[in-house]
Design an enzyme around this catalytic site. Structure first.
Site, short mmCIF file in Angstrom:
data_model
loop_
_atom_site.label_atom_id
_atom_site.label_comp_id
_atom_site.label_asym_id
_atom_site.label_seq_id
_atom_site.Cartn_x
_atom_site.Cartn_y
_atom_site.Cartn_z
N ASN A 146 44.96 -32.87 -4.12
CA ASN A 146 45.70 -31.61 -4.04
C ASN A 146 45.41 -30.79 -5.30
O ASN A 146 45.87 -31.10 -6.39
CB ASN A 146 47.20 -31.91 -3.93
N ASP A 160 55.70 -39.21 -7.61
CA ASP A 160 55.93 -38.99 -6.19
C ASP A 160 57.03 -37.94 -6.10
O ASP A 160 58.00 -37.98 -6.86
CB ASP A 160 56.35 -40.27 -5.48
N SER A 161 56.87 -37.00 -5.20
CA SER A 161 57.82 -35.89 -5.14
C SER A 161 57.95 -35.37 -3.72
O SER A 161 57.11 -35.66 -2.85
CB SER A 161 57.39 -34.76 -6.07
N PHE A 206 52.11 -24.37 -3.53
CA PHE A 206 51.62 -25.14 -2.40
C PHE A 206 52.80 -25.84 -1.74
O PHE A 206 53.94 -25.73 -2.19
CB PHE A 206 50.56 -26.17 -2.85
N ARG A 240 58.85 -31.24 -11.01
CA ARG A 240 57.73 -31.96 -11.61
C ARG A 240 57.65 -31.68 -13.11
O ARG A 240 57.42 -32.57 -13.92
CB ARG A 240 56.43 -31.56 -10.91
#
Length: 210
Positions: free
Chosen positions: A9, A68-69, A150, A179
């Protein structure tokens, strides 16, 4: 030091370069053919982040940072949650995931559209492991707004700045995002502990995030 950020990504890669730039680390991403999806089998963000950190630490024998989100929506009982990246199917696009979310929330009134982005940032090294959490609250809009970011950014309205995440600049988003908050906590801990000295004594750090 070099970091391998285990994601294809490009949006996330750019975000994390911005967030952890103060640690003087060079960040590179995975090749398009690589993925960490099969590792993410746990029910929580923290557990998934640790699974990836442990996996790559064992595989490479190096210290690993992983994240991880995802998005949790109150009206959907916390969905899409840890399945945010696979919310509209395994090969779905960001637009597909946004479309499904808006379809499921089409009858939800404005006062019931609260949501939060959550991130777990984990580190595993020879001396142990730690997890740092970050989250940011917002509201799901009725239609996409903005061209940046995104994932679900175009429909996540952050009231503090009066914009969706897709309307924020990269630096604005890094300052307030889930994040950014998780990785700043990790970075602060690294600077205050002796672990950073240990990491700098190695050849590189492997960082994973999906």
């Amino acid at each position: 030091m070099h970091i391998l950020l285990a994601t294809t990504n490009q949006g996330k890669l750019a975000e994390l370069r911005q967030i952890i730039g103060g640690l003087a680390l060079k960040v590179v991403g995975l090749r398009d053919c690589e993925s960490t999806e099969e590792i993410e089998i746990a029910p929580t963000f923290a557990e998934n982040a640790l699974l990836k950190a442990r996996y790559y630490h064992r595989l490479r024998g190096l210290p690993v940072i992983a994240d991880d989100s995802g998005l949790e929506v109150d009206a959907l009982a916390g969905a899409p949650g840890v399945r945010s990246a696979r919310y509209a199917g395994p090969d779905s696009s960001d637009a597909d995931r946004v479309s499904r979310l808006l379809a499921e929330m089409k009858d939800v009134p404005p006062e019931c559209r609260r949501a939060r982005f959550v991130c777990a940032a984990a580190i595993a090294w020879g001396g142990g492991e730690k997890v740092f959490l970050g989250e940011v609250a917002g509201v799901i809009t009725s239609s996409p707004r903005g061209q940046n970011g995104f994932g679900f950014d175009p429909v996540f309205f952050y009231e503090g700045l009066g914009k969706t995440f897709a309307q924020l600049t990269q630096s604005e988003k890094a300052e307030v995002s889930h994040r950014g908050r998780a990785f700043r906590r990790l970075g602060a801990w690294l600077n205050e502990s002796r672990v950073l000295d240990t990491l700098r004594s190695g050849d590189r750090i492997v960082t994973t995030a999906d």
